[in-house]
Motif scaffolding. Structure first.
Motif, short mmCIF file in Angstrom:
data_model
loop_
_atom_site.label_atom_id
_atom_site.label_comp_id
_atom_site.label_asym_id
_atom_site.label_seq_id
_atom_site.Cartn_x
_atom_site.Cartn_y
_atom_site.Cartn_z
N LEU A 1 5.31 -1.43 -10.06
CA LEU A 1 4.58 -1.47 -8.81
C LEU A 1 5.52 -1.02 -7.69
O LEU A 1 6.63 -1.51 -7.58
N ARG B 1 2.55 -2.51 -1.89
CA ARG B 1 1.34 -3.33 -1.82
C ARG B 1 1.06 -3.69 -0.37
O ARG B 1 1.96 -4.05 0.38
N GLU C 1 -6.35 -6.32 -1.51
CA GLU C 1 -5.04 -5.67 -1.50
C GLU C 1 -5.18 -4.22 -1.95
O GLU C 1 -6.11 -3.85 -2.67
N GLN D 1 -2.76 -1.49 -3.85
CA GLN D 1 -1.55 -1.53 -4.67
C GLN D 1 -1.29 -0.17 -5.30
O GLN D 1 -2.23 0.52 -5.71
#
Length: 202
Positions: free
Chosen positions: A81, A84, A96, A98
């Motif tokens: 990731l 975010r 969210e 992301q």
């Protein structure tokens, strides 16, 4: 000297217009309250907390906000990731955005962007935009999909609970249910038939 000595700048009517909380390693703007971030910008009305302004007059994009996952020694790995944005109230999170690395290989780099929304106290993926596909409701939840037209609010409707598709209706009764006329330029086959000789056409 790295002491626990705060730094505070007042404005005309704000006692903590700029506040460095030495003990908690925080920078606050417009407040002394620690909101949990390294930098906290607090307003007491609905005015903008942060404005990025670009005065350049050329045709390039701007202003620019960059999220950079810089781990220094090596490149990121697949499924890492890399950014975010969270939307919530107090300790409750409701949505969210992301981003993820799908393939970090030079020459074939792929990324992914996902929009997740809280549903029954669980964060669910609503929209996933990848390098090779765009998927709605990837978590297989009871989340309908609807596209409006100029005068039709249910121009295309996917009934998630019953696994049906409606055209110009939001209550499809069979797998594919259309209100209005239809046209198939190459004809129609039934069941699992693939023989062109059995193609129903006019």
């Amino acid at each position: 000297g790295s002491n626990n000595t705060d730094f505070r700048v007042e404005s005309d009517d704000q006692t903590h217009m700029l506040f460095v909380d030495a003990g908690n390693n925080r920078i606050n703007i417009n407040s002394s309250t620690d909101e949990g971030g390294i930098v906290n910008i607090i307003t007491t009305d609905n005015s903008s907390n942060l404005v990025l302004a670009c005065r350049d007059t050329d045709a390039s994009s701007g202003p620019t906000l960059t999220f950079d996952r810089d781990i220094g020694i090596s490149e990121v790995s697949a499924n890492d990731l890399i950014g975010r944005m969270s939307f919530g109230s107090a300790s409750n999170q409701y949505a969210e955005i992301q981003t993820k690395v799908l393939d970090p290989t030079v020459g074939s780099k792929d990324g992914e962007l996902a929009i997740n929304v809280e549903s029954n106290d669980t964060m669910r993926n609503v929209l996933r935009l990848g390098a090779t596909e765009a998927v709605f409701n990837d978590d297989s939840q009871n989340i309908d999909f609807r596209i409006e037209a100029d005068t039709q609010e249910n121009m295309f409707f996917v009934d998630a609970e019953n696994g049906r598709v409606g055209i110009r209706r939001n209550d499809p009764q069979v797998a594919f249910d259309a209100t209005g006329s239809g046209r198939f330029s190459q004809g129609v086959l039934f069941g699992t038939d693939t023989a062109s000789a059995n193609l129903l056409d006019d």
